[in-house]
Design an enzyme around this catalytic site. Sequence first.
Site, PDB file in Angstrom:
ATOM      1  N   GLU A 137       0.485  -0.805   0.028  1.00 19.30           N
ATOM      2  CA  GLU A 137       0.040   0.465  -0.115  1.00 19.30           C
ATOM      3  C   GLU A 137       1.128   1.630  -0.390  1.00 19.30           C
ATOM      4  O   GLU A 137       0.431   1.800   0.442  1.00 19.30           O
ATOM      5  CB  GLU A 137      -0.877  -0.259   1.431  1.00 19.30           C
ATOM      6  CG  GLU A 137      -2.010  -0.996   1.420  1.00 19.30           C
ATOM      7  CD  GLU A 137      -3.447  -0.648   2.374  1.00 19.30           C
ATOM      8  OE1 GLU A 137      -2.671  -0.943   3.279  1.00 19.30           O
ATOM      9  OE2 GLU A 137      -3.930  -1.584   1.898  1.00 19.30           O
TER      10      GLU A 137
ATOM     11  N   ASP B 196      -8.427  -9.270   4.379  1.00 19.38           N
ATOM     12  CA  ASP B 196      -8.068  -7.795   4.938  1.00 19.38           C
ATOM     13  C   ASP B 196      -9.189  -8.100   6.480  1.00 19.38           C
ATOM     14  O   ASP B 196     -10.144  -6.943   5.686  1.00 19.38           O
ATOM     15  CB  ASP B 196      -8.275  -6.337   4.405  1.00 19.38           C
ATOM     16  CG  ASP B 196      -7.612  -5.152   4.818  1.00 19.38           C
ATOM     17  OD1 ASP B 196      -6.988  -5.203   6.277  1.00 19.38           O
ATOM     18  OD2 ASP B 196      -7.782  -4.379   4.455  1.00 19.38           O
TER      19      ASP B 196
ATOM     20  N   GLU C  31     -12.575  -2.241  12.436  1.00 22.65           N
ATOM     21  CA  GLU C  31     -12.110  -1.596  10.986  1.00 22.65           C
ATOM     22  C   GLU C  31     -13.541  -1.613   9.999  1.00 22.65           C
ATOM     23  O   GLU C  31     -14.370  -1.005   9.496  1.00 22.65           O
ATOM     24  CB  GLU C  31     -11.187  -1.409   9.437  1.00 22.65           C
ATOM     25  CG  GLU C  31     -11.304  -1.128   8.596  1.00 22.65           C
ATOM     26  CD  GLU C  31      -9.685  -1.138   8.487  1.00 22.65           C
ATOM     27  OE1 GLU C  31      -8.989  -1.273   8.432  1.00 22.65           O
ATOM     28  OE2 GLU C  31      -9.413  -0.477   6.790  1.00 22.65           O
TER      29      GLU C  31
HETATM   30  C1  BDP Z   1      -6.498  -1.718   6.386  1.00 28.87           C
HETATM   31  C2  BDP Z   1      -6.042  -0.730   6.777  1.00 28.87           C
HETATM   32  C3  BDP Z   1      -5.310   0.270   5.910  1.00 28.87           C
HETATM   33  C4  BDP Z   1      -4.445  -0.509   7.057  1.00 28.87           C
HETATM   34  C5  BDP Z   1      -3.870  -1.569   6.212  1.00 28.87           C
HETATM   35  C6  BDP Z   1      -2.641  -2.780   6.572  1.00 28.87           C
HETATM   36  O1  BDP Z   1      -7.419  -0.182   5.777  1.00 28.87           O
HETATM   37  O2  BDP Z   1      -5.191   1.447   6.826  1.00 28.87           O
HETATM   38  O3  BDP Z   1      -3.300   0.363   6.642  1.00 28.87           O
HETATM   39  O4  BDP Z   1      -4.945  -2.615   6.680  1.00 28.87           O
HETATM   40  O5  BDP Z   1      -2.843  -3.591   7.465  1.00 28.87           O
HETATM   41  O6  BDP Z   1      -7.567  -2.756   6.378  1.00 28.87           O
HETATM   42  O7  BDP Z   1      -1.355  -2.534   6.620  1.00 28.87           O
END
Ligand code: BDP
Length: 700
Positions: A288, A362, A390
């Site tokens: 990401e 996720d 979340e």
């Molecule tokens: C996702 C979240 C994000 C996190 C990412 C992570 O939306 O904010 O940075 O995981 O685990 O679920 O790195």
Amino acid sequence: NDGYGLWLDYQAIENPTAKSDLSRLYSGFYFFGQSPTYDVIRKELELSGEKMLGQSPVFTSERLAQTQVWLGTREELSQVLGLQQQTSIKELGEDGYWRGPIGFQGKTYYAIVGNRPISVLYGVFDWLRSIQTDSFDQTAEKSGSPKVKLRMLNHWDNLDRTVERGYAGFSIWDWHKLPGYVDPRYLDYARANASLGINAVSLTNVNANARILTTDFMKKAKVLADLFRPYGIKVFLTARFSAPIEIGGLKTADPLDSAIIDFWKKKTDEMYSFIPDFGGFLVKANSEGQPGPHEYGRNHAEGANMLADALAPHGGVLIWRAFVYSHELDEDRHKHANLEFEPLDGKFRDNVIIQVKNGAIDFMPREPFHPLFGAMPKTNLGMEFQITQEYLGQATQLVYLAPMWEEVLQSKTYRPTPSSTVAGVVDGSDSDQKLTLVAGVSNIGTDRNWTGHLMAQSNWYAFGRMAWNPDLSSGEIADEWVKMTFGKDPELAGKIKEILLDSREAAVNYMMPLGLHHIMGRDHHYGPGPWVTGGRADWTALYYHQADSLGIGFDRTASGSNALGQYAPEIQNAWSDPQEIPEKFLLWFHHLPWDFEMRSGRTLWEEIGLHYDSGVKSVRQMQETWASLEGKIDPARFDHVRQLLAIQEEEAEWWRNACLLYFQTFAKRPFPAEIEQPTGDLEEYKSRSFPTAPGIRPRW
Ligand code: BDP
């Protein structure tokens, strides 16, 4: 009662016999040694004595006369413990404790003995828990030791005190006022963690800011590490892979470049000069948008090992996350972590742990376990759960997560041995790994009740208990938490437990039943968004549900992406057949026609409708059960939960209506007659926007 006291608010003991027995024990505590941790124990005994008995504990300076309770390490008590007993306590390991009666010179003492002062503290908390849950028996022996070495909270806290995916206010770390000002809350936090055996915390967001590794911030972190030490908690920090460029003035962050190796060695040495028992670094790399070794043509092992080598002389641990995916590759996102990590099995240093999310996508309301578990037998694999909600209702919904974690931990991996489970891989009993880890993304913030939703305290609690022992059941943990938080009245405790235990399945049903996933609102992830499209395909909902006029679901069998092929053959065989796969995972692995016949005899379309509707009904049932407790719970907590349950009901209806109306545009079939007919305007649902939704990930 504003909930600040968590599960450690010690209820007054009403039963007269129990009270007088305990009162006698509180009249004489003797410590066989000295340790800052024993001061922590003294404070806990003072608080619990006042609250449970209205009595201050007496600490004697003489170990025999007037003494009732002996406390200390095995070595400190060696003169009064039999040799065999010493051996069996030793076998419990450094965090293990034993408690029970010891006869000595004609008198019986109650003893709490640990292998280290910290484990005496664990024994004391276990004892206090047994009192609060009505299971203390003074004549019985009890021993305990954790199955997992690192039991860790991951805070996703930014240096400006915002919390990524945080729903309980701001970060409790007041970096601005540290190191000079010490918020008393830091100690309450440490105490709560120690009561569960949580022994490691990473203070900062995995989307890391390199400034945390500057000298100024090390001085701040040192204050927290010093405060946490007597509670047995080690501090970790997130390391941004490009820190050599950002704070070191270097031109590269290539892990094989000698200047970079030197940068990290010096940084790490400096860190240990402030915090001699610093835990290590947690790294999110090449994920990401976070920088990582791939920029320099190096792989995850080369990146992780370089940092691990800097930590090794100090006994530090490098935790490297397996949460990686890339929209540039053509495969199913589900497969990326295995594709990148499996070939590296055996290539990581001994002090590296690969931290794997419970599922391959996720933190969805329900995911099959991550296929990396069991697939890397020569690597330390740790579990990452998300405690903050979340994708499970954020701060407005009551969702007890332990049943989800239990489901994952008890899943059979069939690897490395035919009877292996995820828990067995993670705790090292089914694998050779020595360094074990269960991490949870924290749900803690500055709200008075710590977790935003009062009932989300149960998730912090359950996480700690399961990290200690991944084989504990969600039911027994709920039982403990409810009694410790609301008292032991059996009717009250039974009803609250029922609400907790039903809540996760309810959420799955009104959000993403039957294997649906990733259909929430974009970015903030609040509310339904099955229509989300545009931009990166793997951040849309359509990519995951693939609804069209013919059917719905993601074909991950051999005829589709074959992510299923990353699991053991036993699982491939069972799950590749839509008639055999557990229906809860159906649409995760199969794209099926709307009229596909389910085991109930109904069509898939009808079954989807029934699940959504039953989720809403479960929430109403939770509301009703809660309402029946009025007068039995203090008004502040009662009303807090009552109001939030009303919001949850609205949100559950919103999810159901929005998703069903949307899917109906493809299915073109009427809703099953037996459900409450979804109402509302799909276009209106689609146009809802939430600029104030909390915890959004900053754009890097
Ligand atoms: C996702 C979240 C994000 C996190 C990412 C992570 O939306 O904010 O940075 O995981 O685990 O679920 O790195």
